[in-house]
Design a protein around this motif. Structure first.
Motif, mmCIF file in Angstrom:
data_model
loop_
_atom_site.group_PDB
_atom_site.id
_atom_site.type_symbol
_atom_site.label_atom_id
_atom_site.label_comp_id
_atom_site.label_asym_id
_atom_site.label_seq_id
_atom_site.Cartn_x
_atom_site.Cartn_y
_atom_site.Cartn_z
ATOM 1 N N ASN A 227 0.838 -1.192 0.000
ATOM 2 C CA ASN A 227 0.000 0.000 0.000
ATOM 3 C C ASN A 227 0.874 1.244 0.000
ATOM 4 N N SER A 228 0.391 2.273 -0.643
ATOM 5 C CA SER A 228 1.129 3.535 -0.638
ATOM 6 C C SER A 228 0.257 4.607 -0.003
ATOM 7 N N ILE A 229 0.904 5.639 0.452
ATOM 8 C CA ILE A 229 0.197 6.758 1.068
ATOM 9 C C ILE A 229 0.516 8.002 0.240
ATOM 10 N N SER A 230 -0.475 8.837 0.038
ATOM 11 C CA SER A 230 -0.254 10.041 -0.759
ATOM 12 C C SER A 230 0.492 11.088 0.068
ATOM 13 N N LEU A 231 1.165 11.978 -0.638
ATOM 14 C CA LEU A 231 1.865 13.069 0.036
ATOM 15 C C LEU A 231 0.890 13.902 0.849
ATOM 16 N N CYS A 232 -0.279 14.140 0.293
ATOM 17 C CA CYS A 232 -1.306 14.920 0.991
ATOM 18 C C CYS A 232 -1.692 14.252 2.314
ATOM 19 N N ASP A 233 -1.933 12.948 2.283
ATOM 20 C CA ASP A 233 -2.319 12.229 3.504
ATOM 21 C C ASP A 233 -1.197 12.245 4.533
ATOM 22 N N LEU A 234 0.027 12.084 4.075
ATOM 23 C CA LEU A 234 1.172 12.093 4.982
ATOM 24 C C LEU A 234 1.315 13.450 5.656
ATOM 25 N N LEU A 235 1.257 14.519 4.879
ATOM 26 C CA LEU A 235 1.411 15.857 5.443
ATOM 27 C C LEU A 235 0.235 16.222 6.339
ATOM 28 N N GLU A 236 -0.956 15.755 5.998
ATOM 29 C CA GLU A 236 -2.116 16.013 6.863
ATOM 30 C C GLU A 236 -1.940 15.319 8.207
ATOM 31 N N ARG B 47 -7.653 23.598 8.897
ATOM 32 C CA ARG B 47 -8.469 24.802 8.687
ATOM 33 C C ARG B 47 -7.638 25.909 8.043
ATOM 34 N N THR B 48 -6.401 26.058 8.489
ATOM 35 C CA THR B 48 -5.504 27.044 7.890
ATOM 36 C C THR B 48 -5.306 26.748 6.413
ATOM 37 N N CYS B 49 -5.115 25.489 6.092
ATOM 38 C CA CYS B 49 -4.937 25.064 4.708
ATOM 39 C C CYS B 49 -6.181 25.369 3.884
ATOM 40 N N LEU B 50 -7.342 25.120 4.438
ATOM 41 C CA LEU B 50 -8.596 25.393 3.733
ATOM 42 C C LEU B 50 -8.749 26.887 3.438
ATOM 43 N N LYS C 173 -7.457 33.774 -7.983
ATOM 44 C CA LYS C 173 -7.264 33.173 -9.308
ATOM 45 C C LYS C 173 -5.786 32.898 -9.601
ATOM 46 N N LEU C 174 -5.102 32.352 -8.573
ATOM 47 C CA LEU C 174 -3.705 31.979 -8.764
ATOM 48 C C LEU C 174 -3.620 30.827 -9.758
ATOM 49 N N PRO C 175 -2.519 30.735 -10.484
ATOM 50 C CA PRO C 175 -2.335 29.590 -11.376
ATOM 51 C C PRO C 175 -2.338 28.284 -10.566
ATOM 52 N N LYS C 176 -2.704 27.187 -11.205
ATOM 53 C CA LYS C 176 -2.817 25.880 -10.536
ATOM 54 C C LYS C 176 -1.551 25.521 -9.774
ATOM 55 N N GLU C 177 -0.387 25.750 -10.371
ATOM 56 C CA GLU C 177 0.880 25.399 -9.708
ATOM 57 C C GLU C 177 1.059 26.178 -8.405
ATOM 58 N N GLN C 178 0.686 27.441 -8.412
ATOM 59 C CA GLN C 178 0.789 28.251 -7.196
ATOM 60 C C GLN C 178 -0.248 27.828 -6.165
ATOM 61 N N GLN C 179 -1.433 27.463 -6.608
ATOM 62 C CA GLN C 179 -2.444 26.974 -5.672
ATOM 63 C C GLN C 179 -1.979 25.672 -5.023
ATOM 64 N N ASP C 180 -1.370 24.795 -5.803
ATOM 65 C CA ASP C 180 -0.844 23.541 -5.246
ATOM 66 C C ASP C 180 0.234 23.825 -4.205
ATOM 67 N N ALA C 181 1.163 24.728 -4.536
ATOM 68 C CA ALA C 181 2.232 25.075 -3.599
ATOM 69 C C ALA C 181 1.660 25.695 -2.332
ATOM 70 N N LEU C 182 0.674 26.554 -2.478
ATOM 71 C CA LEU C 182 0.019 27.182 -1.332
ATOM 72 C C LEU C 182 -0.648 26.136 -0.446
ATOM 73 N N LEU D 209 -0.392 23.691 4.732
ATOM 74 C CA LEU D 209 -0.665 22.483 5.507
ATOM 75 C C LEU D 209 0.444 22.197 6.511
ATOM 76 N N ILE D 210 1.671 22.530 6.152
ATOM 77 C CA ILE D 210 2.799 22.248 7.057
ATOM 78 C C ILE D 210 3.452 23.528 7.559
ATOM 79 N N LYS D 211 2.692 24.601 7.623
ATOM 80 C CA LYS D 211 3.243 25.908 7.974
ATOM 81 C C LYS D 211 3.952 25.924 9.329
#
Length: 77
Positions: free
Chosen positions: A2-11, A30-33, A43-52, A57-59
């Protein structure tokens, strides 16, 4: 295997940080949301939204808001 996603790990790590820092449960999520919604509203570009998303999430990773208390209780740096 089984693998775990980066999102799940960081959450999961953000949940642990909330506990160790005495934050209310779900504080980092909540901060991430909020950050994600702001990125969408701006209306940030997708890449910037992903980075944000990941950055918010790990601020708190690697910082301790209780360092003075920890020093008082345990001594040292």
């Amino acid at each position: 295997m089984n693998s775990i996603s980066l999102c799940d790990l960081l959450e999961a790590l953000s949940q642990a940080l909330d506990i160790t820092e005495g934050q209310p449960r779900g504080h980092a999520v909540r901060t991430c949301l909020i950050a994600t919604r702001l990125g969408e509203a701006l209306k940030l570009p997708k890449e910037q939204q992903d980075a944000l998303f990941y950055a918010s999430l790990i601020k708190d990773a690697g910082c301790s808001t209780h360092s003075a208390w920890i020093h008082k209780v345990f001594g040292g740096d």
